[in-house]
Design an enzyme around this catalytic site. Structure first.
Site, PDB file in Angstrom:
ATOM      1  CD  GLU A 200      -3.179  -0.448   0.220  1.00  0.00           C
ATOM      2  OE1 GLU A 200      -3.120  -0.223  -0.966  1.00  0.00           O
ATOM      3  OE2 GLU A 200      -4.313  -0.099   0.787  1.00  0.00           O
TER       4      GLU A 200
ATOM      5  CB  THR B 127      -6.039   7.716  -2.910  1.00  0.00           C
ATOM      6  OG1 THR B 127      -6.788   6.540  -3.538  1.00  0.00           O
ATOM      7  CG2 THR B 127      -6.475   7.002  -0.978  1.00  0.00           C
TER       8      THR B 127
END
Lengths: 312, 312
Positions: free
Chosen positions: B131, B184
Site C-alpha cells: 500500500e 486517493t
C-alpha cells in the site's frame, strides 16, 4: 400498594475510551429510596440521610422527587400524595454516579408504587431528567447502566438509543474514591472543543476494540483497548497522584485503569476477584502514601440494575 | 513448487463511521497473481493485464513485486528468481481496495511458493508495504480484510493490532463503481485535521453500535449505526449524485449506504441477497439518470480472504 423501598447502583461512566457513550453498573454501593403513600396530594421529602445536608429539600429541585413529579405529570396523575426518604450511600460529586443512582431509585420506586405503568427502559428519559436537575446536563452514561444494569452503550442522544452488551463472567471492577472533590461542571469545562482527527481515529479504534473484547470475552483485547487519548490526559490533571495510582494498578495485573465518570474516583478492571482486590489495595496504598485517604469497592459488573427491596 | 496462482478480494474500507479502522472483504471481484519460478535470480514482471498500462513495470515500484522483494529480503533469500503476471480485475483508484488486492495476492502467492515460512497474519506488514508503494501511505483498512477475510477492525497502527469480528450470515454488500475517478491523495487532503468533540462522541457511539450490531446480529442496530458525521459529509462532495444514490438505496431497504474507501465507489449493506440486488439496481439507475455509467457487485462478506487457485 402503600410503601416501596428501592435500590439503584453506583455506576462507572466513560470507561476509559468511551467518553459519554459507555457506562456500567456495579453491585454496591447504591442509593435507596423509600416512598410512603399518603392521602393528601403533593410530594414531601421526609428525610435525606448521608448527604450532610447538601441536597435540596425542595421537591422540585431535588433529583429524586423531581423525577417523580415529572413521571406523575407525564402519566396525568394530579392528586397523588406521598412522603419520600433518600438514603445516600455514596459521596456526592464522587464520579460514582451518585445523582444517577438517586434519580433511578426514585423513578423505579414511583413506577412500582403505581403498578408499573411504564416498562423499565421507558423510564430512561425520566431518570435523565433527574441528571438535568442535579447537574444541569441530561447525560445518560450513568442513568443508563444504573437503570438497565450491565455494560451500556449510548449510541445516540438524539434520538436516544441506549442498549447493553454482554461482558465476560470473570470481569471485576475495582472502584477507588479518594477523599477529594471535583465539580462535574469544572471537569467538563476544561475539555477542549476540538480533537485532532488522528486522536479521533485512535479513540474509535479503542472503542471498537473494547466492545469487541467484551463481547468476545477476550481479556487481552479489553486490556489493549482501555486507552483514552482524548479525555484522560486532560482530566487526570485534576486528580492528585493519578499517574502513580494508575501505574500501580497496571503493575499489579489490572487490565486497565482510568477515571470513573468525571472523577475524582478511579476504576480498574481485572480478571478475577482476587486480582481486583489486590489492585484495590495497591491503589488505596498509593493514594495513602501521598496523604490522601480513600475508600475501595470491588464488584462484578451488576447485570440486574435497580432492585425493589420491599413493598407492601 | 514452480508455479502459483493466487486470488485476493476487493475490499470496502472505512465502512461509514469507521474511518481508517473498519474494512471488510467481498467475494468478487478480486485480483489474480501468477508466479513462475526461474533459474536466474531476480524478479521480472512478465505481464500486467487490465491496468491499461498505468501500473509501474519496474519491479521495485510495482506494489505486487515490491512486496515480494520485501518478503524475500526479510527472509534472507538472495538468489531467488521468478516471473510475475498480474491480472487486474477491478479499476485503479476506484475505492474498492485495488492496490490492496494486488499486494495481498502477491505476498500470499510468494509465501506459498516458498512453502509458507510465515503465517497468514504475519504477512500483514508486507502487504501494508505494498500500500505504501502504491499510494504513499501504509494503511491497513484494505489489506487487513483482503488478507484476513471477514469484517476487520484495526484497533491500532502502532503497535499494529488487527482482528476480525463475526458478522450476521444474511448480510450482503452491494458495491457500485461509477465510471469517474478520484485521486486517493486528494480525498485525504480535503479532510480537516480537527474534529469537534461533539462529532467525535457521535462517531464513537456509531462505531460502538456497529461493532455490537454486527456481533449481536442485530440488523436494526447495524442500520442505525451506519452514520458518518466526520468523513462522508466532506468526501461525498467529490462524488456526483452521492446524496441521491444514497437516498435511493435507503428508500429501497438498504441498512446503510456510504463511500467505499475514499471513493468514488459506494457501498450499501442489506439483509438478504434479493434486497442487495434491488439496491444495486436502483443505485445504478440513479447514477445512470445523471449520465454516469456504473458497474455493480453483490456479495456476501468474504470470510475466507485470499485463495490459492493453482499450484504445481
Amino acid at each position: 400498594m402503600n410503601y416501596i423501598k428501592a435500590f439503584a447502583p453506583a455506576t462507572v461512566a466513560n470507561v476509559s475510551c468511551g467518553f459519554d457513550i459507555f457506562g456500567f453498573a456495579i453491585e454496591e454501593p447504591g442509593d435507596v429510596v423509600e416512598i410512603w403513600r399518603r392521602d393528601e396530594p403533593g410530594i414531601i421529602i421526609k428525610d435525606i440521610f448521608g448527604d450532610e445536608g447538601r441536597l435540596p429539600r425542595n421537591p422540585e429541585k431535588n433529583a429524586v422527587t423531581g423525577v417523580m413529579i415529572h413521571l406523575l405529570k407525564h402519566l396525568g396523575i394530579t392528586n397523588f400524595g406521598c412522603e419520600v426518604a433518600l438514603h445516600k450511600n455514596m459521596p456526592l460529586g464522587s464520579g460514582m454516579g451518585s445523582s444517577a443512582a438517586s434519580a433511578v431509585a426514585g423513578v423505579v420506586a414511583m413506577n412500582e408504587l403505581l403498578d408499573c405503568p411504564l416498562a423499565r427502559t421507558e423510564l430512561l428519559p425520566f431518570a435523565m431528567e433527574g441528571e438535568r436537575i442535579a447537574s444541569g446536563s441530561a447525560h445518560a452514561d450513568n442513568v443508563g447502566p444504573a437503570l438497565l444494569g450491565g455494560f451500556v452503550i449510548i449510541r445516540s442522544y438524539s434520538p436516544l438509543d441506549v442498549f447493553s452488551i454482554p461482558v465476560p463472567k470473570d470481569l471485576y471492577c475495582t472502584l477507588v474514591h479518594p477523599d477529594i472533590e471535583i465539580n462535574t461542571k469544572d471537569a467538563r469545562y476544561i475539555l477542549r472543543d476540538e480533537v485532532s482527527l488522528k486522536n479521533t481515529i485512535s479513540q474509535m479504534g479503542n472503542v471498537a476494540g473494547l466492545v469487541a473484547g467484551l463481547m468476545k470475552e477476550d481479556y487481552d483485547l479489553i486490556s489493549r483497548s482501555m486507552v483514552d487519548v482524548i479525555i484522560e490526559p486532560v482530566r487526570s490533571i485534576l486528580i492528585p497522584e493519578f499517574n502513580k495510582v494508575k501505574q500501580a494498578a497496571l503493575d499489579h495485573g489490572a487490565l486497565g485503569c482510568s477515571i470513573s465518570g468525571s472523577g475524582p474516583s478511579m476504576f480498574a478492571l481485572s480478571r478475577g476477584i482476587e486480582n481486583a482486590k489486590k489492585v484495590g489495595e495497591v491503589m488505596k496504598r498509593t493514594f495513602s502514601e501521598a496523604g490522601i485517604e480513600s475508600s475501595t469497592h470491588v464488584s462484578l459488573i451488576n447485570q440486574g440494575g435497580p432492585l425493589i427491596m420491599e413493598k407492601n
